[in-house]
Design an enzyme around this catalytic site. Sequence first.
Site, PDB file in Angstrom:
ATOM      1  N   ARG A 133      -2.111  -2.948 -14.743  1.00  0.00           N
ATOM      2  CA  ARG A 133      -0.827  -2.261 -14.882  1.00  0.00           C
ATOM      3  C   ARG A 133      -0.306  -2.356 -16.321  1.00  0.00           C
ATOM      4  O   ARG A 133       0.365  -1.441 -16.801  1.00  0.00           O
ATOM      5  CB  ARG A 133       0.188  -2.852 -13.913  1.00  0.00           C
ATOM      6  CG  ARG A 133      -0.020  -2.311 -12.510  1.00  0.00           C
ATOM      7  CD  ARG A 133       0.969  -2.902 -11.536  1.00  0.00           C
ATOM      8  NE  ARG A 133       0.994  -2.096 -10.323  1.00  0.00           N
ATOM      9  CZ  ARG A 133       1.500  -2.523  -9.173  1.00  0.00           C
ATOM     10  NH1 ARG A 133       2.028  -3.731  -9.080  1.00  0.00           N
ATOM     11  NH2 ARG A 133       1.496  -1.733  -8.119  1.00  0.00           N
ATOM     12  N   LYS A 164      -1.673  -3.836   6.981  1.00  0.00           N
ATOM     13  CA  LYS A 164      -0.743  -3.469   8.049  1.00  0.00           C
ATOM     14  C   LYS A 164      -0.744  -1.988   8.388  1.00  0.00           C
ATOM     15  O   LYS A 164      -0.559  -1.151   7.523  1.00  0.00           O
ATOM     16  CB  LYS A 164       0.676  -3.864   7.638  1.00  0.00           C
ATOM     17  CG  LYS A 164       0.969  -5.340   7.776  1.00  0.00           C
ATOM     18  CD  LYS A 164       2.300  -5.683   7.163  1.00  0.00           C
ATOM     19  CE  LYS A 164       3.389  -5.838   8.185  1.00  0.00           C
ATOM     20  NZ  LYS A 164       4.697  -5.991   7.520  1.00  0.00           N
ATOM     21  N   GLY A 192      -2.177  -1.361  -4.865  1.00  0.00           N
ATOM     22  CA  GLY A 192      -2.316  -2.485  -5.785  1.00  0.00           C
ATOM     23  C   GLY A 192      -3.572  -3.283  -5.504  1.00  0.00           C
ATOM     24  O   GLY A 192      -4.345  -3.594  -6.419  1.00  0.00           O
ATOM     25  N   GLY A 229       2.566   1.747  -2.835  1.00  0.00           N
ATOM     26  CA  GLY A 229       3.661   2.303  -2.031  1.00  0.00           C
ATOM     27  C   GLY A 229       4.142   3.627  -2.589  1.00  0.00           C
ATOM     28  O   GLY A 229       4.402   4.572  -1.832  1.00  0.00           O
TER      29      GLY A 229
HETATM   30  P1  ADP Z   1      -3.154  -2.008  -1.020  1.00  0.00           P
HETATM   31  O1  ADP Z   1      -2.368  -2.978  -1.882  1.00  0.00           O
HETATM   32  O2  ADP Z   1      -4.404  -1.533  -1.703  1.00  0.00           O
HETATM   33  O3  ADP Z   1      -2.292  -0.901  -0.496  1.00  0.00           O
HETATM   34  P2  ADP Z   1      -2.779  -3.627   1.319  1.00  0.00           P
HETATM   35  O4  ADP Z   1      -1.742  -4.413   0.594  1.00  0.00           O
HETATM   36  O5  ADP Z   1      -2.357  -2.751   2.421  1.00  0.00           O
HETATM   37  O6  ADP Z   1      -3.666  -2.808   0.260  1.00  0.00           O
HETATM   38  O7  ADP Z   1      -3.836  -4.633   1.962  1.00  0.00           O
HETATM   39  C1  ADP Z   1      -4.583  -5.534   1.179  1.00  0.00           C
HETATM   40  C2  ADP Z   1      -4.907  -6.766   1.961  1.00  0.00           C
HETATM   41  O8  ADP Z   1      -5.502  -6.465   3.208  1.00  0.00           O
HETATM   42  C3  ADP Z   1      -5.906  -7.646   1.232  1.00  0.00           C
HETATM   43  O9  ADP Z   1      -5.253  -8.828   0.815  1.00  0.00           O
HETATM   44  C4  ADP Z   1      -6.993  -7.929   2.279  1.00  0.00           C
HETATM   45  O10 ADP Z   1      -7.413  -9.268   2.306  1.00  0.00           O
HETATM   46  C5  ADP Z   1      -6.287  -7.558   3.571  1.00  0.00           C
HETATM   47  N1  ADP Z   1      -7.244  -7.215   4.635  1.00  0.00           N
HETATM   48  C6  ADP Z   1      -8.194  -6.271   4.626  1.00  0.00           C
HETATM   49  N2  ADP Z   1      -8.898  -6.289   5.762  1.00  0.00           N
HETATM   50  C7  ADP Z   1      -8.384  -7.261   6.529  1.00  0.00           C
HETATM   51  C8  ADP Z   1      -8.710  -7.783   7.821  1.00  0.00           C
HETATM   52  N3  ADP Z   1      -9.689  -7.268   8.551  1.00  0.00           N
HETATM   53  N4  ADP Z   1      -7.962  -8.804   8.280  1.00  0.00           N
HETATM   54  C9  ADP Z   1      -6.968  -9.323   7.560  1.00  0.00           C
HETATM   55  N5  ADP Z   1      -6.615  -8.882   6.328  1.00  0.00           N
HETATM   56  C10 ADP Z   1      -7.322  -7.865   5.823  1.00  0.00           C
HETATM   57 MG    MG Z   2      -1.016  -4.626  -1.341  1.00  0.00          MG
END
Ligand code: ADP
Ligand code: MG
Length: 400
Positions: free
Chosen positions: A34, A199, A357, A381
């Site tokens: 970033r 989530k 992120g 987001g």
């Molecule tokens: P981004 O920041 O790219 O939008 P998120 O914040 O939604 O992504 O999710 C990232 C997190 O999801 C990571 O820390 C990863 O460890 C977790 N994750 C991915 N798959 C799983 C899983 N099967 N169970 C638990 N956590 C998970």
């Molecule tokens: Mg994230």
Amino acid sequence: MKTIDDLQVAGRRVFVRADLNVPLDGTTITDDGRIRAVAPTIAKLVERGAKVIVASHLGRPKGAPDPAFSLAPAARRLGEILGQDVAFATDTVGESARSVTAGLTDGQVAVLENLRFNAGETSKDDAERGAFADQLAALAELYVGDGFGAVHRKHASVYDLPQRLPHAAGDLIATEVGVLKKLTQDVKRPYVVALGGAKVSDKLAVIDQLIEKADRILVGGGMAYTFLKAKGHEVGISLLQEDQVPACLEYLARAEKRGVEFVLPVDVLVSAEFPDLKTKAPAHPDIVAADAIPADKEGLDIGPKTRELYASKLADAATVFWNGPMGVFEHPDYAGGTKAVAQALLDSDAFTVVGGGDSAAAVRLLGFDENAFGHISTGGGASLEYLEGKTLPGLAALED
Ligand code: ADP
Ligand code: MG
């Protein structure tokens, strides 16, 4: 939206709302993406003789100073990237900020301390936010909005401050918006979306929109288990948002009706324990079919068959949007799914956008060349809300 080229910046104090919200391990920056992304905007203002005041939030401090969330490491890194000294104010609008910004000469840069050390930054109360924005406005003569990762927030520095100063969008925001437009207007098909991350509830609204736009949606990561549950499978102790099962069912039905291919994992890596992300001790996961997850186990990555399946579903894409890691990529034993999707993006001729992120950090931490992707967004987001079709306060404030 005006750009920096529309502002007379020479000799003037320019407030740059950047997004320097980088992941830290203590005071060590683990991914500086970033900072590197906004540095060209700052360098351009320096080049043109502006007195540059850079401000950002970092993490979620509780509206008061907290050394664990200091922007000092980010300010140091920015200085290294720019190749010049960067002054640092130890507060946001106090004595230090006033004297540091008043002391800037043309072409010098100062970084303010974490904006969220002041409760006015994120306040829901317009007057409280406005009062903080007034104090920030007193530091500068012009405003450049370039913190794309924060434009979906109605915060003082993002939304209220640009209404108080002549303003323009920075080059990073201009680029980000340009890319997202390509995903919403005249998108080249097949348009394939890969969604993962933790989530489901964070991403339901975007799925709702994408079912209308995409040709294919691949789901992995923690959110896959709520969909598997909706399909009637048991998911053991995997991440599950039971209350979202009805919504997932509705999306699966709507996707089918619209002829959108909705692809779920066919196999997963499971373990009785969440891996140790600090020691990275070997996790020894088992591979099981997605409809045979043992009751005492947790799914932590997509399995080898799913990796192949997803790679094949990405191979013929003309446009790809990827948000959210496919597994717990922070541990090497569960990074394979995320790696496979990243590699599939590189192997395809598609225009590829990586948003989120953690997804962006994963691409870099897993050793991929970030320049090989069409675009790596600095805003998770923000990019999702843009694709949802929402009005983003930080972009709206730059409009007029
Ligand atoms: P981004 O920041 O790219 O939008 P998120 O914040 O939604 O992504 O999710 C990232 C997190 O999801 C990571 O820390 C990863 O460890 C977790 N994750 C991915 N798959 C799983 C899983 N099967 N169970 C638990 N956590 C998970
Ligand atoms: Mg994230």
